[in-house]
Structure formats: C-alpha cells, structure tokens
Design an enzyme around this catalytic site. Structure first.
Site, PDB file in Angstrom:
ATOM      1  CE  LYS A  46      -0.997  -0.673   4.950  1.00  0.00           C
ATOM      2  NZ  LYS A  46      -0.570  -2.091   4.995  1.00  0.00           N
ATOM      3  CB  THR A  47       4.032   2.265   1.622  1.00  0.00           C
ATOM      4  OG1 THR A  47       3.538   2.049   2.940  1.00  0.00           O
ATOM      5  CG2 THR A  47       4.920   3.500   1.621  1.00  0.00           C
TER       6      THR A  47
ATOM      7  CD  GLU B 235       0.677   3.315   3.767  1.00  0.00           C
ATOM      8  OE1 GLU B 235       0.988   2.438   4.600  1.00  0.00           O
ATOM      9  OE2 GLU B 235       1.525   3.999   3.149  1.00  0.00           O
TER      10      GLU B 235
END
Length: 452
Positions: free
Chosen positions: A113-114, A157
């Site tokens: 996700k980052t 995020e």
C-alpha cells in the site's frame, strides 16, 4: 486565536505526515517522541517545535492534541490534556477530518500500500495536478511524504492497524491484497477479514473498488462487496488470471491490458509484486478520471519508496540491498525479485523479525519463505511490543527455517559485522525487516571498505 496542534508520538511515519499537512495550513505544530529520528528534521526545518521525551507540560499551550493508537488514554500527557479540557484526536480521526471535503483514493491492503500510494501520487503530480497525498513512507521523488494540495483529489494510505482505515469515505478504494497479519491486534483471521470488508464497504455510493485479485482473500472480499453494495463498481487487477486490468511482463518491460487500451510500460524496480502495485495504481487513477497511458509513462520515472528494494551501496564486489519486508509473503517476493535482478549473485539475507508475536503466528510461512536465498542470518527481534510468554525469539526462528541454512546472528551491529566478515566477492547482502535493520547496511559497507 492561533491553533497549536501537539502530536504525542510525532516521530511515527503517519503522525509526521499529518504534521506536514497542518504546517501546509499555516498552523503552529509541536510534538514529542521517545527518541530522535531523521524523519523529524524536515518538520523542524519547517518550524515545528519538537521535544525528545514526554512531559505533561508539553500539552499546556496546545489547543488540540493528536495521539496514535499506540498511545493509551492513561499516558500522562493525554491525562493532562483531558484535565485541561483540550480536544483530543487520534491520527485516524484527524486524517478523516482532512480527507472529508476531498475526492479520496484510499489505498489499503496487507502489502504494497505504501508503494502503490506513492505511485498514484507521483502520477498525479506528473499530470500537472496539485493533488494531496499521505504516504506511509519516505520517497526520493517527494520532498516530504505528505502534502495538503489544492486539487480536489487526495490519495492516502489506509492503514489497517487499529482499524484506522475505517475512518474514511473514499470515492475510490484500493485493496492491493489481503493476507494474515496483525492477528495480535485482531485476535483472529475472521476478524481481520471482517475489518477489510468493512474498509472496502466505506466507499461512497456509486464509487469504485479496485481489487488485486491475485490475492485469493482480496478476490473473496470483492465478491462479498458486490453482493452487499451493488452500487459500487468493482475493477479487478491481476498478473495471473483474467481481469479488467491484466499485466504481463518480459523482463523489466510490461504490457497492461485495460478495458480500453493496451499500454506498454517499464518500472525501475524488479519483481512481479511491483508490477502488481503499478497495475492497481493505474486502475485507481483511471477510476478517478486520470489518463492511464500518461500515468503508465509517469511510472517509468518512479524511484520507489525508501527501504523498499533500495540499493545501499557496493564494496569489494558485494552489493548491499535494504528492504522493508517483514511478512513471509513480502520476504519471498523480495528475494525472488532480487534473484531476477542479480541471477548470478549469492543471496545472503539478514532478517530482523518484527515483534515476537508476529514471528509466532506466521511461523509456517517463515519456515519456507527464504527458500530462494542462499544463506539467512536472523537478527534480534525488533520488539515494538512486549513479550507475553507465547511468542518466538529470533534465535528460535533460526532453528525453524527449513531452507536455506539459517544462523542466529545477534544484534543489528553483530549481524552486520558477521555478514561483512563472511562475505564473498559477488554476494548480494539483503538487510530485511520493518525495524532498525537498515542500520546494518552502513556497517557492512564500512567493514568491507576497510573503514572499520
């Protein structure tokens, strides 16, 4: 009255991001943390007042106090804020407040996700848009890892720990994948899956879910949402099966088949998992109205996120690579990517487990995830949380790894010295984990260069 927002635990990646956004707004920002860290210097440079150590007097001039989920209400500074009647917020509540008036892309998932958030932010900027972003990691393509921005769109995020990702109502929700993790917090796999289902269910009416269906759990969650929320458009992405966005690769180049285009692209970083991140990023951007081919072109210049497959240097024909992987799925993917990029090098991994509890409940995966490496050193566990008696130490983990041979190497410093002293010309040494294992890289390079 000038607002003075005080952050308890400002050194966290998400907390420091929110501090940057409030500085964008011209607010007075202060904060404290247990230890100093490089991530705090950009905040100081922008005028934030930061103190190392905690003291009840820190909150006395604040008009608002923000804390992480890890800071309990029994914390002395929090108790003092309550006593003084100062409004309190968690970092998830503050981010939800920042995101409320915006068109939001919320990126969730167990892995990636980052990087995916950073990819989306990078492509938005390349399109000439002053979009906002909140990235859970630092990246060389960005001066700081969060920005308010003036564009309607904000990409953030959405972290699952502490159920932070339940606070947002995105126009586009991204589910990169879903895997067993944070079971020390959720208590069971069923509770974790329910939390992810609730996250994707926060999407606005007639919004879009972009799902990476190479993950069986993500595919299952998307199917459940389709039944619960027929108003939500579901877009699927895969590198393995038929999907709305299907990616295939030939070395570093790839082809992305979309509902309207066949797009060719290239990424600087290797690995199937990076191409999967790029696929969901482009799908999310197109769902938000951005141009897909333009976004794909922008990703050719994306440098990646710090501590994600990051080359730290080379000495005496030994390359040192650092990676944040700390879950068996991530570990295996990173090692495979390293093997693809450096097929002729011996791969030596210095792995630092992240919490004793995670090591115990993910043990089956840890036993086999290092298989593509040639040698593994286990490093003292990064103890973000205390032991309760049912966990597993790094020394115990070394004896459980099936293949290759694993050796317990002690502290970060000890393991760095051992890896350097045992290195052979042509080695690739990978420091791996979510704690402070990245400090081993400079030790290794210095020792190989004869500086220590």
């Amino acid at each position: 009255m000038t607002l003075n927002v005080h952050f308890v635990g400002i050194g966290g990646i998400h907390m420091s991001a929110l501090a940057h956004i409030l500085l964008d707004d011209g607010l007075v920002v202060s904060g404290c943390d247990r230890t100093d860290a490089p991530i705090l210097q950009p905040l100081r440079d922008r005028g934030a007042r930061i103190t190392i150590g905690h003291n009840v007097h820190h909150v006395t001039t604040a008009t608002q106090v923000v804390r992480t989920a890890a800071v309990p209400e029994s914390h002395p500074e929090i108790l003092r804020a309550i006593e003084l009647g100062i409004p309190l917020q968690t970092r998830a509540e503050l981010l939800a407040e920042i995101a409320a008036p915006r068109d939001v892309i919320a990126v969730g998932g167990s892995h990636g996700k980052t990087t995916t958030t950073a990819m989306i932010a990078h492509a938005m900027r390349a399109a000439g848009r002053d979009s906002g972003y909140v990235i859970g990691g630092e990246a060389s393509d960005f001066c700081v890892h969060a920005r308010r921005g003036s564009d309607p769109w904000l990409v953030l995020e959405a972290d699952e720990y502490g159920r932070a990702f339940h606070h947002y109502t995105p126009q586009v929700a991204v589910l990169t994948n879903c895997d067993s993790d944070h079971l020390d917090y959720y208590g069971s796999q069923a509770a974790l899956e329910e939390a992810f289902l609730r996250f994707i269910g926060t999407v606005k009416p007639d919004g879009t879910l972009v799902a990476g269906i190479d993950s069986p759990l993500a595919m299952d969650l998307a199917s459940k949402l389709k039944v619960q929320r027929p108003d939500v458009r579901i877009v699927t992405c895969s590198s393995r099966v038929a999907a709305d966005y299907r990616i295939s690769s030939n070395g570093d180049d790839y082809e992305l088949s979309t509902p309207t285009n066949l797009i060719r692209g290239q990424l600087r970083q290797p690995g199937e998992y990076q191409r999967q991140n790029a696929t969901v990023a482009v799908a999310a951007l197109e769902a938000a109205g951005f141009d897909g081919p333009q976004a794909t072109k922008a990703l050719t210049s994306f440098s990646g996120v710090n501590r994600r497959f990051q080359v730290r240097g080379e000495a005496n024909d030994v390359v040192v690579l650092d990676d944040y992987a700390h879950h068996p799925t991530e570990v295996a993917a990173a090692i495979v990517a390293a093997r693809q990029r450096w097929p002729d090098r011996r791969i030596v991994v210095l792995f630092q487990p992240h919490t004793y509890t995670r090591t115990a409940y993910l043990l089956d995966g840890f036993r086999t995830c290092f298989a593509e490496a040639d040698l593994v050193y286990t490093v003292d566990t990064y103890a973000a949380r205390a032991m309760t008696g049912e966990e597993m130490t790094s020394e115990q983990l070394a004896s459980e790894i099936v293949a290759p041979a694993a050796i317990y190497a002690g502290s970060v410093e000890q393991s760095g010295r051992l890896a350097a002293d045992s290195a052979r010309a042509g080695d690739l040494i990978v420091t791996m984990g979510a704690g402070d294992i990245d400090a081993a890289g400079p030790i290794i390079l210095s020792r190989l260069s004869g500086d220590s």
